[in-house]
Design a protein around this motif. Structure first.
Motif, mmCIF file in Angstrom:
data_model
loop_
_atom_site.group_PDB
_atom_site.id
_atom_site.type_symbol
_atom_site.label_atom_id
_atom_site.label_comp_id
_atom_site.label_asym_id
_atom_site.label_seq_id
_atom_site.Cartn_x
_atom_site.Cartn_y
_atom_site.Cartn_z
ATOM 1 N N ALA A 133 4.507 -3.928 -3.037
ATOM 2 C CA ALA A 133 3.633 -5.092 -3.155
ATOM 3 C C ALA A 133 4.413 -6.397 -3.176
ATOM 4 O O ALA A 133 3.968 -7.413 -2.626
ATOM 5 C CB ALA A 133 2.766 -4.972 -4.412
ATOM 6 N N TYR A 134 5.599 -6.392 -3.788
ATOM 7 C CA TYR A 134 6.386 -7.627 -3.861
ATOM 8 C C TYR A 134 6.725 -8.148 -2.467
ATOM 9 O O TYR A 134 6.580 -9.337 -2.183
ATOM 10 C CB TYR A 134 7.671 -7.403 -4.664
ATOM 11 N N ASP A 136 5.133 -7.446 0.262
ATOM 12 C CA ASP A 136 3.870 -7.833 0.897
ATOM 13 C C ASP A 136 3.531 -9.284 0.547
ATOM 14 O O ASP A 136 3.141 -10.073 1.403
ATOM 15 C CB ASP A 136 2.712 -6.934 0.426
#
Length: 142
Positions: A133-134, A136
């Motif tokens: 997620a980071y 992203d």
């Protein structure tokens, strides 16, 4: 299909040109075993797939990256952007080009976005693939 050297040249005023970016492609030349003018500048005209990986430890994501690096990506040149650590060493053993940057949660969002923007401007990848997620979020902001 035949191409000429002119096909690989960037348009004048392109944001990724060395005059627009003081570091320019030369800053990455030591990390990559081929010209970095653009993905069209890659021998064989294979597009670059830039993988942004915000971790360097040999956990699940790194194992996946190493599996893909070992198998290769058909008709593409894999380049991995990640922070310094064991993943970098293993990718180099596989002769995969690695951009070691201040990227990931430990570097902070501003530094990560800056590193990713520089890599994209310089390499002009056909594909930007992010992990976790980071990365992203950093890619969305970049």
């Amino acid at each position: 299909m035949t191409t000429s050297a002119d096909d690989d040249a960037r348009p004048a005023g392109d944001a990724a040109s060395p005059s627009a970016d003081p570091a320019g492609p030369a800053a990455l030349a030591g990390a990559l075993p081929w010209p970095t003018a653009s993905y069209r500048g890659v021998p064989g005209h294979a597009p670059i797939a830039l993988w942004a990986v915000p971790v360097a430890d040999l956990g699940g994501v790194a194992r996946h990256v190493l599996d893909v690096a070992a198998a290769g990506l058909p008709r593409t040149r894999l380049v991995v952007l990640c922070p310094e650590g064991p993943l970098v060493e293993r990718l180099r053993e596989l002769a995969v080009p690695v951009l070691v940057e201040t990227f990931g949660p430990d570097a902070g969002l501003a530094a990560s976005v800056s590193a990713l923007r520089h890599a994209v401007r310089t390499l002009r990848p056909a594909v930007l693939h992010t992990h976790l997620a980071y990365a992203d979020i950093a890619a969305t902001v970049a």
